[in-house]
Every structure is written in C-alpha cells, then in structure tokens.
Design a protein around this motif. Sequence first.
Motif, PDB file in Angstrom:
ATOM      1  N   ARG A 169       0.854  -1.183   0.000  1.00 20.91           N
ATOM      2  CA  ARG A 169       0.000   0.000   0.000  1.00 20.91           C
ATOM      3  C   ARG A 169       0.893   1.237   0.000  1.00 20.91           C
ATOM      4  NH1 ARG A 169      -4.573  -0.543   4.574  1.00 20.91           N
ATOM      5  NH2 ARG A 169      -2.778  -1.165   5.855  1.00 20.91           N
ATOM      6  N   PHE A 170       0.459   2.280  -0.732  1.00 19.75           N
ATOM      7  CA  PHE A 170       1.246   3.498  -0.872  1.00 19.75           C
ATOM      8  C   PHE A 170       0.314   4.697  -0.757  1.00 19.75           C
ATOM      9  CE2 PHE A 170       3.273   6.527  -4.100  1.00 19.75           C
ATOM     10  CZ  PHE A 170       4.116   7.111  -3.164  1.00 19.75           C
ATOM     11  N   TRP A 171       0.518   5.511   0.301  1.00 15.08           N
ATOM     12  CA  TRP A 171      -0.285   6.710   0.515  1.00 15.08           C
ATOM     13  C   TRP A 171       0.379   7.893  -0.185  1.00 15.08           C
ATOM     14  CZ3 TRP A 171      -0.167   2.727   3.859  1.00 15.08           C
ATOM     15  CH2 TRP A 171      -1.381   2.301   4.415  1.00 15.08           C
ATOM     16  N   PHE A 172      -0.395   8.589  -1.036  1.00 15.80           N
ATOM     17  CA  PHE A 172       0.171   9.649  -1.856  1.00 15.80           C
ATOM     18  C   PHE A 172       0.610  10.867  -1.049  1.00 15.80           C
ATOM     19  CE2 PHE A 172      -2.648   8.034  -5.532  1.00 15.80           C
ATOM     20  CZ  PHE A 172      -1.654   7.157  -5.927  1.00 15.80           C
ATOM     21  N   GLU A 173      -0.180  11.291  -0.077  1.00 10.87           N
ATOM     22  CA  GLU A 173       0.086  12.567   0.591  1.00 10.87           C
ATOM     23  C   GLU A 173       1.448  12.613   1.252  1.00 10.87           C
ATOM     24  OE1 GLU A 173      -1.964  15.678   3.779  1.00 10.87           O
ATOM     25  OE2 GLU A 173      -2.952  13.777   3.290  1.00 10.87           O
ATOM     26  N   ASP A 174       1.769  11.595   2.024  1.00  8.79           N
ATOM     27  CA  ASP A 174       3.071  11.586   2.706  1.00  8.79           C
ATOM     28  C   ASP A 174       4.026  10.544   2.140  1.00  8.79           C
ATOM     29  OD1 ASP A 174       1.750   9.357   3.577  1.00  8.79           O
ATOM     30  OD2 ASP A 174       1.924   9.785   5.712  1.00  8.79           O
ATOM     31  N   GLN A 175       3.654   9.966   1.002  1.00 11.79           N
ATOM     32  CA  GLN A 175       4.473   8.942   0.333  1.00 11.79           C
ATOM     33  C   GLN A 175       4.894   7.842   1.313  1.00 11.79           C
ATOM     34  OE1 GLN A 175       7.432  10.039  -2.527  1.00 11.79           O
ATOM     35  NE2 GLN A 175       6.514  12.033  -2.941  1.00 11.79           N
ATOM     36  N   ARG A 176       3.914   7.366   2.067  1.00 11.80           N
ATOM     37  CA  ARG A 176       4.161   6.310   3.050  1.00 11.80           C
ATOM     38  C   ARG A 176       3.859   4.948   2.436  1.00 11.80           C
ATOM     39  NH1 ARG A 176       0.499   4.365   6.951  1.00 11.80           N
ATOM     40  NH2 ARG A 176      -0.840   6.155   6.498  1.00 11.80           N
ATOM     41  N   TRP A 177       4.754   4.000   2.620  1.00 17.91           N
ATOM     42  CA  TRP A 177       4.628   2.662   2.063  1.00 17.91           C
ATOM     43  C   TRP A 177       4.414   1.629   3.154  1.00 17.91           C
ATOM     44  CZ3 TRP A 177       5.165   1.348  -3.198  1.00 17.91           C
ATOM     45  CH2 TRP A 177       5.600   2.378  -4.045  1.00 17.91           C
ATOM     46  N   GLU A 178       3.669   0.597   2.818  1.00 18.96           N
ATOM     47  CA  GLU A 178       3.619  -0.640   3.589  1.00 18.96           C
ATOM     48  C   GLU A 178       3.838  -1.782   2.603  1.00 18.96           C
ATOM     49  OE1 GLU A 178      -0.035  -1.124   5.669  1.00 18.96           O
ATOM     50  OE2 GLU A 178       0.344   0.510   7.089  1.00 18.96           O
ATOM     51  N   TRP A 179       4.593  -2.790   3.014  1.00 13.27           N
ATOM     52  CA  TRP A 179       4.760  -3.947   2.132  1.00 13.27           C
ATOM     53  C   TRP A 179       4.678  -5.229   2.950  1.00 13.27           C
ATOM     54  CZ3 TRP A 179      10.486  -3.123   0.134  1.00 13.27           C
ATOM     55  CH2 TRP A 179      11.388  -3.257   1.180  1.00 13.27           C
ATOM     56  N   SER A 180       4.311  -6.298   2.298  1.00 13.12           N
ATOM     57  CA  SER A 180       4.198  -7.593   2.960  1.00 13.12           C
ATOM     58  C   SER A 180       5.571  -8.243   3.054  1.00 13.12           C
ATOM     59  CB  SER A 180       3.252  -8.507   2.183  1.00 13.12           C
ATOM     60  OG  SER A 180       3.817  -8.853   0.923  1.00 13.12           O
ATOM     61  N   GLU A 181       5.630  -9.333   3.817  1.00 21.44           N
ATOM     62  CA  GLU A 181       6.885 -10.064   3.945  1.00 21.44           C
ATOM     63  C   GLU A 181       7.382 -10.544   2.584  1.00 21.44           C
ATOM     64  OE1 GLU A 181       6.356 -13.240   6.684  1.00 21.44           O
ATOM     65  OE2 GLU A 181       5.831 -11.944   8.380  1.00 21.44           O
ATOM     66  N   GLU A 182       6.441 -10.895   1.705  1.00 23.42           N
ATOM     67  CA  GLU A 182       6.822 -11.404   0.377  1.00 23.42           C
ATOM     68  C   GLU A 182       7.500 -10.315  -0.461  1.00 23.42           C
ATOM     69  OE1 GLU A 182       3.612 -13.877   2.065  1.00 23.42           O
ATOM     70  OE2 GLU A 182       3.852 -11.719   1.753  1.00 23.42           O
TER      71      GLU A 182
END
Length: 223
Positions: free
Chosen positions: A27-40
């Motif tokens: 997942r990638f939030w545009f406003e603060d360019q924050r990312w989340e990624w899975s273990e894979e």
Amino acid sequence: MDHLALRSASAIDSVIAGTPQSVGSFRFWFEDQRWEWSEEVAAIYGYPAGSTRPSTELLLAHRHPDDRALVDRSIVTAVRTGEPFCGRHRVIDTAGRTRHVIVVADRMLDDQKSVVGTAGYFIDVSGTLEENRQEVLDDTLPELVESRGVIEQAKGVLMAVYGINPEQAFRVLQWRSQETNIKLRTLARQLVGEVPAMGGGPASQRARFDHLLLTMHDVAAAK
C-alpha cells in the motif's frame, strides 16, 4: 462430458495449478508517500521480514539503473494525478541479483471515496515456466483447442500491456487463477472479453487493465 474429456480437463487443471511465484502486497499513501509492504515484497528486495521500513527512496535505490528514471517519474505522476503506480521494471535485491517485477495496482479510497493512494501486488516474474510443465501443457491442450486459444489471447494481452514474455504472462494468469480460485481458462476468457471495453491513452488503459485484473473475479461473479 465423457471420461476422456474429464481426464483431459483434470490434467490441464493440474498443469495450470503449479507452484505460485513470489507475490506480495503493498500500500502506498500519496500525501506523505508512506509505504507498507508484505513479507513477500520485502523478500523480493532481499530483506528479512520486519527488518526494514519501505520508503520511496529505498525502492528507487533498488531499481535497475536503466529503469530508475522511469519508475521515479511514475511515482511522481501517481502522486500528482491520483492514478495507480503500476508497470514492469527490474529490481536489484540486497544480494545483487536482478529480479523482473510487475506492479499491479488499483486506487485506494478513504471513507469519503476520495483517492488517497494505491494498493496492489508486486509479482516476481524472474523465473520462467518449467520446460516439462510447458511440454505437458502443449501435449494436453490440443484436446481442448478453445481453452488453449483463449489462454493464448489472454497471454498476448498481458504481453502487450506489461511488455513481458509469454512465460511471464502465463505466470501472471496463473497467479490470478490461484488467488481467486477460478480456473485459468475461465479467467482468461473473462479477461479477453472485458478488454475491448477499455478506452483512453496508454497510461489510462494500463490503470484500467490493472483494475480489471484485480477485480475480474467480482465481475464474473456478478454475471
């Protein structure tokens, strides 16, 4: 359907099932360019689970030098326009290995239905379909010519949209088949049938295609 046809269909399903390639969500939030990624996804980049927090800078640092400018522009455009960041590029992992990755994403909405980011999957298509699996597929599918034809058509669409080879396109179809628990030939038929409805320029078409690829099972269920 007679016993021979049933056996042929079963053989095809067995061939198609295979072992899933490396697929992870993000997942990638545009406003603060924050990312989340899975273990894979972390593993695709070569990081142990939970060891590193993803960021735009980190992801760009792992891009192949020839792809870095394109990916940078894609992220900037995504933040500016609210369109998903998607496409194909090469990643150099922590061990120095080059991986071919497809990003398939859709818009991420908040409770007010406003676009706040993009969410989807990283698909590692670095490997190719095992030769013996392809040989079995080639031997079995002539008994079901229609199925072979529509799978080839769907592969052709994926090849054109993402600029990938036939084996990589098959792996993407294989992934969606396993993810949605829909037989590959059924999924391929649905994909080919929906593509003509897409319009707009190349960037718009790719975003629409990503949305179609991620929601196709819902479309099929509604029919």
